[in-house]
Design a protein around this motif. Sequence first.
Motif, PDB file in Angstrom:
ATOM      1  N   ILE A 319       0.848  -1.198   0.000  1.00 44.21           N
ATOM      2  CA  ILE A 319       0.000   0.000   0.000  1.00 44.21           C
ATOM      3  C   ILE A 319       0.879   1.241   0.000  1.00 44.21           C
ATOM      4  O   ILE A 319       1.814   1.354   0.794  1.00 44.21           O
ATOM      5  N   PRO A 321       1.502   4.617   1.290  1.00 42.58           N
ATOM      6  CA  PRO A 321       0.962   5.325   2.468  1.00 42.58           C
ATOM      7  C   PRO A 321       0.457   6.723   2.156  1.00 42.58           C
ATOM      8  O   PRO A 321      -0.346   7.279   2.913  1.00 42.58           O
ATOM      9  N   ASN A 322       0.891   7.299   1.045  1.00 40.85           N
ATOM     10  CA  ASN A 322       0.451   8.654   0.685  1.00 40.85           C
ATOM     11  C   ASN A 322      -0.921   8.654   0.012  1.00 40.85           C
ATOM     12  O   ASN A 322      -1.728   9.554   0.220  1.00 40.85           O
ATOM     13  N   THR A 323      -1.178   7.606  -0.803  1.00 42.04           N
ATOM     14  CA  THR A 323      -2.440   7.567  -1.561  1.00 42.04           C
ATOM     15  C   THR A 323      -3.427   6.544  -1.007  1.00 42.04           C
ATOM     16  O   THR A 323      -4.621   6.616  -1.297  1.00 42.04           O
ATOM     17  N   GLY A 324      -2.919   5.573  -0.221  1.00 45.47           N
ATOM     18  CA  GLY A 324      -3.782   4.507   0.288  1.00 45.47           C
ATOM     19  C   GLY A 324      -4.122   3.461  -0.751  1.00 45.47           C
ATOM     20  O   GLY A 324      -4.919   2.550  -0.499  1.00 45.47           O
ATOM     21  N   LYS A 325      -3.519   3.560  -1.940  1.00 47.18           N
ATOM     22  CA  LYS A 325      -3.820   2.616  -3.020  1.00 47.18           C
ATOM     23  C   LYS A 325      -2.771   1.507  -3.088  1.00 47.18           C
ATOM     24  O   LYS A 325      -1.620   1.700  -2.704  1.00 47.18           O
ATOM     25  N   GLU A 326      -3.206   0.345  -3.594  1.00 44.07           N
ATOM     26  CA  GLU A 326      -2.294  -0.790  -3.725  1.00 44.07           C
ATOM     27  C   GLU A 326      -1.361  -0.588  -4.912  1.00 44.07           C
ATOM     28  O   GLU A 326      -1.783  -0.104  -5.971  1.00 44.07           O
TER      29      GLU A 326
END
Length: 721
Positions: A319, A321-326
């Motif tokens: 993940i 951590p800045n965007t929360g996307k995989e």
Amino acid sequence: MKGSFLKVASTKSGIKGRPSTSFSFSFFMPREFSLERIRNIGLMAHIDAGKTTTTERILFYTGKTHRMGEVDDGAAVMDWMDQERERGITITSAATTCFWNDYWINIIDTPGHVDFTAEVERSLRILDGAIVVFCGVGGVEPQSETVWRQADSYHVPRLAFVNKMDRVGADFDNTVKMMKERLGTNPLPIQLPVGSGETFAGVIDLINMTFRVYHEESLGATYDDHPIPKPFREAAKKKREELLETLSHYDDLLLEKIVHEKPIEEIEIKNALRKATLEVKVVPVLCGAAFKNKGVQKLLDAVIDFLPSPLDLPGVKGINPNTGKEETREVSDTQPLTALAFKVVSDPYVGRLTYIRVYSGSLKTGQAVWNSRIQRKERIQRLLLMHANKREDITEVYAGDIVACIGLKQTFTGDTLCDTQKPIVLEMMRFPVPVIFIAIEPRTKADQDKLWESLTKLSEEDPTFKVSLNEETGQTIISGMGELHLEVLVERMLREFGVQANVGKPQVAYKETISVPAESEGKFIRQSGGRGQYGHVKIRVEPLSSKGGFVFENKVEGRVIPKEFIPAIREGIKEAMVNGVLAGYPLIDIKVTLLDGSFHEVDSTDLAFKIAGSMALQDAAKKGIPKLLEPIMKVEVIVPGEYTGDVIGDITSRRGKILSMLPRTDAHVIDALVPLSEMFGYATDLRSLSQGRAIHTMEFSHYEEIPEVISDKIIAKLKGF
């Protein structure tokens, strides 16, 4: 691809079965190995299956060592700790590198005892493939099942090696059958033993249909391949047909050739077998006798032929951590750095060692890396290639490498190291909860600081070792996975750190839960002249039938409680769960729903809502009819037939439930579930019952409600009634 390969002195061995070149380590130069020629593997097994002996043979035949270390003599290279050599067991996983047929193999030898299962867990997390060693006599034993489930959870392709075929009672076919029944896997024999026990002479290769005989005078380093002996030809032919039939389900080319009765090449069988193994559809099964130096070279060949290189596996996911996307990082030196710290060790010579697996990118000595868990930079001071407890300095590592680092002061097991500009968080490892604890006190004032320093370092190394302080008694409490686990840790504390301490008797780590849903509210209001404190929450607590640990759900709507205070409420509830309302044991398996509350525009703070959440949880737990839970252990006892009745009676008297009793050649195997509190001193009692002939293994199964009569006694004892 570039890399970090070291090759200084090369010597021609001239021995059939040994690598043509052996390497001595002195300095690093660009790696001559492509990613396709790298294997990252682990060896795992039930205790006493011969795993470390197999590893020692691998090191000898690959030219890594020039004499075979024996576990029984306390001379195994991979069992380097004093406690390992004294006890004849592996306690900590050890890493090394060797070479076979121009392939680079990183090996991790893991413990077989269930108390050290965390070592297996973290090794499997970063390995690409595994060899699971089974005892030809014992077959699939309890810890075999545990490591198999761990490998399944990480989808690790593996080989099975049926060892100890030279032992009386060894049964290859029965072990394969047990693999199918107990492990729910698809074992596929690619070898057959010729004889068993004292008559074990060698192995038949079902792929090229040859019979290999090892020369004892060369310690198995040399061998000859012969035609299959006549008495075994029919069985070998039948097993080969079964092999091809199974593989045809996963390979269309093989199926077509079988249907049209066309000749099948050896390479076609290997390609089909490799494909099915990498997809974890089948498990190739080999056999041998590591102690008698038979079958290990074929096992090394199988590692190369059937286990994956880093390129054979999908890219690692994490993940951002800045965007929360995989995001996915492919295995490549050109990708941003992604590495996982999987082990921390306190080395007496070089200080804190952090073992890492590099998934993508490269890393140099002196380079700064980003720890995405703590959101901080750390600097790599040194990079080391490990061989058990020996090490060689290197300057750079690349994708696919497993190495140790010095300089990472705040990095712990499970942390992700990455590029400062391209952060990523890989999935954390999960470890079982401790089920046993003891109190420990320093003998003198001078030992106090040394005690905490040693316990801190040991807990950094071992995620299943927990340290806490009992505020009522002032005692230091250490928790672990079993009596042996804590015994070894206390020994290390005394030997390595020179701490003199008084150690209490082992105690059971009970837990608490609730049995009915309950609602409650917590109000924390303080006025002290100036700005006050205000927090108010209403919650519902209910038991989790799925044994899910802890679930928090927010059902507050609108601006009843501002969103910024919700994490503080959750944190307060979690802190309150540390001490249950019944006997002070941790509260588990509950769901907490935040229903309502109120706030003050000036006086509300994180602290106020944290305390309010804690108060509400404590009150709700009292209303929820709390129950005491105890750890239940899965116990397997192997006992000669004449003592079976006595052993079963003893287990029943310990509140045990017999699950099954299976016959074996010369004994019975009893599976049971028994409360941990009833198992202290069981090894001594079992020896008395069976005249020293029975053996047992024990591992944690689950937590279960304690009968009310026993629960009342425990609570009364704790409260001093």
